[in-house]
Design an enzyme around this catalytic site. Sequence first.
Site, short mmCIF file in Angstrom:
data_model
loop_
_atom_site.label_atom_id
_atom_site.label_comp_id
_atom_site.label_asym_id
_atom_site.label_seq_id
_atom_site.Cartn_x
_atom_site.Cartn_y
_atom_site.Cartn_z
N ASP A 150 0.46 -0.85 0.20
CA ASP A 150 0.57 0.50 -0.13
C ASP A 150 0.69 1.05 0.05
OD1 ASP A 150 -2.56 1.10 0.30
OD2 ASP A 150 -1.27 1.75 2.33
N GLU A 195 0.83 -0.47 -4.24
CA GLU A 195 -0.13 0.61 -5.19
C GLU A 195 0.46 2.22 -5.40
OE1 GLU A 195 -3.67 2.72 -2.40
OE2 GLU A 195 -2.31 2.59 -1.71
#
Length: 622
Positions: free
Chosen positions: A268, A333
């Site tokens: 993330d 991401e």
Amino acid sequence: MRAPSHKNLYHGSDLATIPSQCQCSYRTVRLSLAMKFYRPLVTVGLVVVVVLVCTLHAADVREPEEKDWYQHATFYQIYPRSFQDSNGDGIGDLKGITSRMEYLAGLGIDATWLSPPFVSPLADFGYDVSDFYDIQPEYGTLADMEELIAEAHRHGIKLMLDFIPNHSSDEHEWFVKSATGDPQYRDFYIWRPGKLNSATGKLEPPNNWVSVFGGPAWTFDERRGEFYLHQFTKKQADLNYRNPAVVEEMTKMLSYWLDKGVDGFRLDAINHMFEDPQLRDEPPSWGAPGTYDSLDHIYTKDIPDTYNVVYNWRQLCEDYGTRMNKTIIIMTEAYASIENTMLYYEDATGTRQGAHMPFNFQLIYDFRHDQNAIGLKQTIDFWLNHMPARHTPSWVAGSHDHSRVGSRVGLEHVDQVLTLVHTLPGTSITYYGEEIGMLDFKEAQLYDNRDPNRTPMQWDNSISAGFSTNRTTWLRLHPDYPTRNVMIQEAAEKSTLKHFRTLTALRRHPTLVHGEFVHRTVGRDVYAFSRELHGEDTLVTVLNMAASSRTIDLGDFVNLPERLKVEIAQPNSNYKAGDEVDIHKVTLMQHDSVVLRAVVSGASIARLSLCIALLAIVKHLF
């Protein structure tokens, strides 16, 4: 070499001079000798013809290489808090997810990734981790996680975890010790003294950096008497990856979960991991003062050091996978430029490998309610044209951070988007509930502006949509759940859910796994692409982006026959599976999509038949 003279048979006599009773015998002998001489030549010639015919078309065609599981997988994102509550507290949990594995297997899901289930104060609902080695009590226990992993694997589903490497919670043991001056953890985070404003006499942050959520990216901690950096909320303190001990600890954490049996990680906000060591002020940008877009983030994002960490973690996964005889994958991401995003695949030289798949958000950015075919093709090209060779694209239409497809671009586009992402080459990633066309519910917003797209899963029309036995759920349910749920769509003759399932089944076809991709626009409103593989049926996906029907000619796809069969039609299409269509007259309703099948060329069958016949002749001659 030439044949022996027939005159030698009767010492030079002509046939006319041979007695009549001998002529028949003479002809038999002559034919026998000729066959003995010519048969090897005829046989060799026929063998050559067989080889030429059977390899003529395939001479320049390689057999497709075997693809690893992730390269054509159907992924499904689960937000644990909203998927299934097993104990009636109104909050989703791990046992609830475990109970729904059969549903996911029936959907055709190959892999699922969980938003963070780790211990957290929930300032950002799991993205502020206070213990990377344990499970948030509301979600269950480590034993529950182990049971979930085992159940997923029993159903043939890979399970991946959302890993948050950039920061930890300010309640993490490491941060508490760092703030109180513990020498071992002193440099685990980014600490700096403030600057005294001579005019006001106030202590100000070290520089002008701002948080993703707006306001200063620095917060003063009284215990240490310094500011700490947080690129997100003040409850999410940035880790210091220039400290080797931090890298070592976070790498240990990955190994811990690999030993638990997970199949990979989504990294993330990966491009925030490093910052400019000189802490230089960032230049102004176009946004309003104090907002994230007010600065050009050249010193807090996309720092090259980040890639080396990702490449090292990829190597960790490769080594672990080799030992365990399995493929462990990494997805990243990063909201970054396309050039910076592509470096997560591999370094500039192609020698070091990183993420198996960086998340591709282009469809979220670009697919709009008024999307036309030209813009859609440009969106697809934008990723594929930048992607390094021999890598896998991912197609993401929704996530926990973005409005749902039905709310973002309109319910009329939901089936069409599902058709698109599941027939493009590469990996599809579906956010829970998109398979039934769930919508945002703005009135559910309670904690965060992203709450509307995180509402509980709608399973049936019972209490709390079958998500929980509790009438009060952590977020309010969308009021349409009595008419939009899994149970109703399972019972319907046609539904978005059934459309989704037929698409995931078709994704296993060799043509969609290995097939070449060719796409084009047919005018401004229709987007079409073919997937073609030698020896297999060709599949053609056609999307009408217009708000009215269109009749088109697919004749520019030169390898297609005159007649095509409808393989998949979305629920409101004027076609149904099994219909035949004329390639020059394909009519699609508004916002319609179909997948057409072209049966493998009869010429291939004819060549095979000819090969078999010639081989039979050769066998007879021998």
